[in-house]
Scaffold this motif. Structure first.
Motif: not given
Length: 518
Positions: A91-93, A96, A286, A288, A310, A481, A485
């Motif tokens: 999911e962070e892709q 990022s 970022h 959270e 990161k 979350h 993101v």
């Protein structure tokens, strides 16, 4: 159209190869689905609206490299893609990848200025009281079992249950009288216990107890009822687990109730960290998402650890009092090389609050000798390490009883009648960091530097008003979350487009009347 001209396609199919089987080919190109997700959040569209926009809006077709006659894809593809992201842990892709593009173009750098704050997030559930929660939990379990083992349910469930739990609990009128409410609670408790007993019986299929709704039923009954002399008894309000454990809804066990000043909500909390260098666009780097009951103080180290991974640690990090403590000041500086810029809480002693008498600052501490000297020159007798609920390894310093009883300044030092003065202090590094921070935050220089933190309030306002940040679209912490993101990515894209077009940042809004005083 500016999005495609300035940033290109952003994503590539290769980034999401792990989401799909090795054989065959993609039904839809993953880069396009990922970009649709970001654009969907920029417009605050539902999945259906986003799918419709692909067929009706020429600007979306341009950004997505689609022919004017292209029919797009079904809205269910978006939900499936989000699920694939969660299952693969990618999911962070979404965020990022955009940050990497910004880094390559010089719009994002390490060791700059950053700021962090949090806000509450409402879960996608209806708020219920305890009685409604247990009734709806039993109803949810019965519905799940009816879908999986209907014959077993018919054999185990009494006829009167169809009337009690056939409709939503909110459709019933909850009795106002305390005695009737107690009777209703105990009746529901007995029914739920009977269902659990049947599900856990040796004659029942073993996999029944593994159904999520049955497990939630078991947990809720443990929290809300107790078994006394083979009778299910409704727990009193002061005999239930804390909010961090208590299940508030059977449909989202991750959502918990929390209170912050005058705000009461059931759901989650989101922590946003953004850059705030004057010559660069302000980007969210970022996110959270935590349970609502998680304190800000618990997240400082987690945020810095994630920023280090990161390679986006700041030189100066502005946070409010909720994130700043002696341990965090020391760790941030020594471990991460970050100057944690934020006020610490004032001394809790009555002397400090009253502005008279002898608080901690009036004592001289010799850390090597493990002794403290009071303002009257008396030396402490005991130096003991102790465990505190919130801080590990605090030090208790105690002075001699005779020295304190005979001291002419005793009334300025302690209110105890017979006990000697005691000091409870942090370890040396933390103690000195707190004292230095309390002195620094009184200076004009600190106030001018700390003024940058106020900008994060504008970011939260933008997220709430333009991107619906405070309302979860989905059920569960992990899905919420992912929503945050994607929201952060959408905010970044909007800000990059505004920055490239020369649109200045909005200032603090002041009414015409208030402006007369400026």
């Amino acid at each position: 159209m500016h999005l495609r001209d300035a940033l290109g396609a952003i994503y590539r199919d290769e980034q999401f190869a792990a989401l799909y089987p090795a054989g065959g080919q993609f039904a839809e190109q993953p880069w396009r689905i990922a970009l649709v997700l970001v654009m969907q959040y920029m417009e605050n569209y539902t999945d259906r609206q986003a799918a419709e926009a692909m067929t009706t809006r020429i600007d979306w077709k341009y950004v997505l490299s689609l022919e004017l006659t292209d029919p797009g894809f079904d809205f269910s593809v978006l939900s499936e893609f989000r699920q694939r992201l969660l299952v693969s842990g990618q999911e962070e892709q979404i965020l990022s990848t955009l940050l990497q593009i910004c880094r390559e173009r010089g719009w994002l750098k390490e060791r700059g200025k950053q700021r962090t704050d949090s806000t509450h997030v409402l879960a996608a559930i209806r708020t219920m009281n305890r009685l409604e929660c247990v009734g709806e939990t039993l109803r949810a379990a019965l519905n799940s079992l009816a879908a999986v083992v209907p014959d077993w349910v018919r054999a185990c469930v009494p006829v009167e249950w169809y009337e009690r739990y056939g409709a939503r609990i909110e459709d019933f009128r909850i009795p106002r009288e305390a005695s009737k409410r107690q009777a209703l609670a105990e009746q529901t408790g007995a029914d739920g216990w009977a269902l659990l007993t049947a599900a856990y019986a040796s004659s029942a299929p073993p996999w029944l107890r593994e159904i999520p709704a049955v497990e939630v039923l078991r947990r809720v009954w443990v929290q809300q009822f107790t078994l006394m002399q083979e009778q299910v008894v409704w727990r009193s309000d002061d005999n239930i687990p804390p909010a961090s454990v208590l299940i508030s809804s059977p449909y989202d066990p991750d959502a918990h109730m929390s209170i912050k000043r005058s705000t009461v909500w059931t759901g989650y909390k989101v922590h946003l960290t953004e850059t705030c260098d004057e010559d660069l666009p302000h980007l969210l780097i970022h996110v959270e998402t935590t349970p609502a009951t998680t304190q800000d103080m618990e997240m400082t180290g987690t945020i810095h650890h994630a920023l280090a991974a990161k390679q986006l640690l700041p030189a100066e990090h502005a946070m409010d009092t909720g994130y700043v403590d002696g341990d965090h000041i020391v760790t941030s500086q020594h471990t991460y090389g970050v100057d944690l810029l934020g006020p610490v809480t004032s001394s809790p002693s009555w002397q400090a609050r009253a502005g008279q008498g002898f608080d901690h600052t009036g004592f001289t501490i010799n850390w090597q000798a493990k002794q403290a000297t009071c303002p009257q020159g008396k030396i402490s007798r005991k130096w003991t390490l102790k465990q505190d609920r919130t801080v590990s390894g605090v030090i208790r310093i105690q002075f001699g009883k005779q020295d304190c009883l005979m001291c002419p300044c005793r009334s300025q030092c302690t209110t105890a009648r017979t006990n000697p003065r005691q000091l409870v202090v942090r370890p040396q590094a933390q103690f000195e960091a707190i004292q230095a921070a309390r002195q620094r935050q009184q200076t004009q220089e600190f106030k001018e530097r700390y003024a940058i933190r106020a900008g994060i309030e504008g970011t939260i306002s933008q997220g709430v008003r333009a991107f619906d940040l405070r309302r979860s679209r989905y059920i569960g912490l992990t899905k919420t979350h992912l929503q945050h993101v994607i929201t952060a990515t959408a905010i970044n894209v909007s800000r990059l487009l505004a920055w490239m077009m020369g649109i200045p940042l909005d200032g603090t809004r002041v009414s015409r009347f208030a402006a007369l005083a400026l």
